[in-house]
Design an enzyme around this catalytic site. Sequence first.
Site, PDB file in Angstrom:
ATOM      1  N   LYS A   8     -12.381   1.482  -1.349  1.00 34.84           N
ATOM      2  CA  LYS A   8     -10.953   1.178  -1.506  1.00 34.84           C
ATOM      3  C   LYS A   8     -10.217   2.318  -2.205  1.00 34.84           C
ATOM      4  O   LYS A   8      -9.025   2.526  -1.974  1.00 34.84           O
ATOM      5  CB  LYS A   8     -10.786  -0.129  -2.279  1.00 34.84           C
ATOM      6  N   GLU A  27      -1.264  -7.580  -5.749  1.00 37.91           N
ATOM      7  CA  GLU A  27      -2.227  -8.340  -6.541  1.00 37.91           C
ATOM      8  C   GLU A  27      -1.611  -9.019  -7.770  1.00 37.91           C
ATOM      9  O   GLU A  27      -1.878 -10.203  -8.025  1.00 37.91           O
ATOM     10  CB  GLU A  27      -3.396  -7.428  -6.923  1.00 37.91           C
ATOM     11  N   ASP A  81      -3.240  -5.948 -14.597  1.00 38.27           N
ATOM     12  CA  ASP A  81      -4.293  -5.965 -13.586  1.00 38.27           C
ATOM     13  C   ASP A  81      -5.126  -4.693 -13.696  1.00 38.27           C
ATOM     14  O   ASP A  81      -4.739  -3.627 -13.201  1.00 38.27           O
ATOM     15  CB  ASP A  81      -3.654  -6.084 -12.193  1.00 38.27           C
ATOM     16  N   ASP A  88      -8.812 -11.270  -1.603  1.00 34.29           N
ATOM     17  CA  ASP A  88      -8.663 -10.209  -2.603  1.00 34.29           C
ATOM     18  C   ASP A  88      -9.677  -9.136  -2.244  1.00 34.29           C
ATOM     19  O   ASP A  88     -10.868  -9.260  -2.533  1.00 34.29           O
ATOM     20  CB  ASP A  88      -8.920 -10.773  -4.005  1.00 34.29           C
TER      21      ASP A  88
END
Length: 624
Positions: free
Chosen positions: A70, A171, A193, A8
């Site tokens: 990211k 994810e 999420d 992850d």
Amino acid sequence: MGLFIGIDLGTTNSVAGVATPEGVRLAADNKGKRIHASVVSLSTGGEHILGNSAKVRKATDPGRTIYSAKRLIGQNVRAPLVQLAMASLPYPVEEGNNQQPIIVVGGRRMTVPEVSAMVLTHLRQLCEAQFEDEIAGAVITVPANFSDSQRQGTKEAGRLAGLEVMRLVNEPTAAALAYGYGRSMDQRVAVFDFGGGTFDFSLLKIDSDIFEVLGTDGEFFLGGDDIDQMVAEFLAAEMNRSLGIDPRPIPTAMNRLHIAAEQIKQYLTSNTLAGGTIDGIVVNDSGKSVSVEFELSRDKFDTMVEGYVDRTIDVCRNVLTTTGLEVGDIDDVIMVGGSTRIPLVHQRLSEFFSQEPASRINPDEVVAHGAAIQAAMLAGSVHESPRSGSGEVTDELAEDGDVAAKGNVAAKSEVAADDDLAENPMPIDLGVKEDGKPSQGGGALLLDVTPATLRIATAGGYSEPFLERNSPIPVERTKLFTTAQANQTRVVIECYRGSARKQEENELLGSLELNDIPPGDRGEAKIEVTFRVDPDSILHVRAKDLQTENEVEAKLNVIGAPVPGDQCSTMNLPEGLTEKQAAKFRQKQEKEQQRLDKKAEKGRAKAEKQRQKQAKRAETADED
């Protein structure tokens, strides 16, 4: 055979795991911590400091410490939202090839995939040391709403880290796999999420070992970083009011307030009032530092961030509408990501779905669990080794510098002791025989969808879709193109991402370029272009001339995607140059940078206006 791991790769933190017969085991550092900061710091001596050790340096050496990378991977550096995200970072970000963001730290220019590769390398090394084997393959998770260029950037990061990337998995899908694998359930589940940088929402149908995504949507720039920024703006307004010093133009000061903001946010997840003194706020080049007192109640915090929470609920509502489902059709709600620990998020989610979200999962680790299970399924085996420790549950935040506060602002432990997935992993059975070879019938089937509608430009500033959002993948679509002029041998068509008919209301994905078209009359050529979205949700194109059946060169130039052969990390002065040659080289680079800066000026202006609006909201909340 080697290790097959699940990763992850998060905005704030990253987690890596390996599936064993007893369950998923997570890689721990030398302090037993399973959750690793997605932070890279470069020392003055050129040493790479990674993970939780690098996180401490956010306060001591902010200009050489890279975090939240990211958020920039695969992005168009000229986009206003990207410019806004860059404005809050203490390290410089420039424009590189293909409008990629280039991070500049310690005299080095690095693409974002290079930075992410350092984080992945750290995780790879931890896994290899803990499980005493080399890594043979990896599954890396990405936000469901990630674009083509962001997915390409993530795969490039894996390649640079020496990983064979077996699959990119969304994810929310990975979280659902960890939640439902091996439980023989028949449910519709919602995965909410809400992480450090992005927000995703997906609806899935779990039918025994079939995990089918019914619909998904999300936002790139909606996460804990935005909430931290809002709290930091509040602290900046407080500092300006009490000390007459505006820290917003001072990167070192704002960085200190950002660190404090994250701690305050986490403290308010379990307390109703945070207050005290923030020390060590450097306000000038000579190193002068000041302290500022603050007080922030949870009620005021909720008022400040409720707009972000409302946006997450709007996404949930839209996905339900798109899929034709009602709230009552959802059997369970899975919360993923550290931002779901905010009480207001939990409250709004419970109210919207009229049920309490699942409490047995660890929101920080569940995605890595699902990725590790998927890696084992693709490999056809689990890792056979003595049970390795899953990492001691410890407090990550004390290292960041304490925020003295009323009620002793002790940060909430990032891993709850009763989290089922952390402390009592479910045995994993892939149907493996005693000889270690996979038998028939093991594993699960993941059926994912495209996160957004893909479109091509048409006349008059309009566009038409060639692939609708929520289409099952892998998928292929074909379109027929022709020439607009006689003897035309090349066609360039702009491609977009979005649901609007007007081109300007969508995100420019890039351009499709068709070359080597046989010359002829206008409209004579018939070029069939096939668009294919692979299991990683990455778009590919191929084309052929229907008259000759010959292949036609088709290139999809995706803005922000990695450029093949781009050696950004070596774009400092080439070795062996004379002083005169070096000066000429620098002059050429400076001119090129000036040209790029001019093009980005408009985007920066828009970003600044948005930042000012955000600061004004924070000051309004302070007055209330």
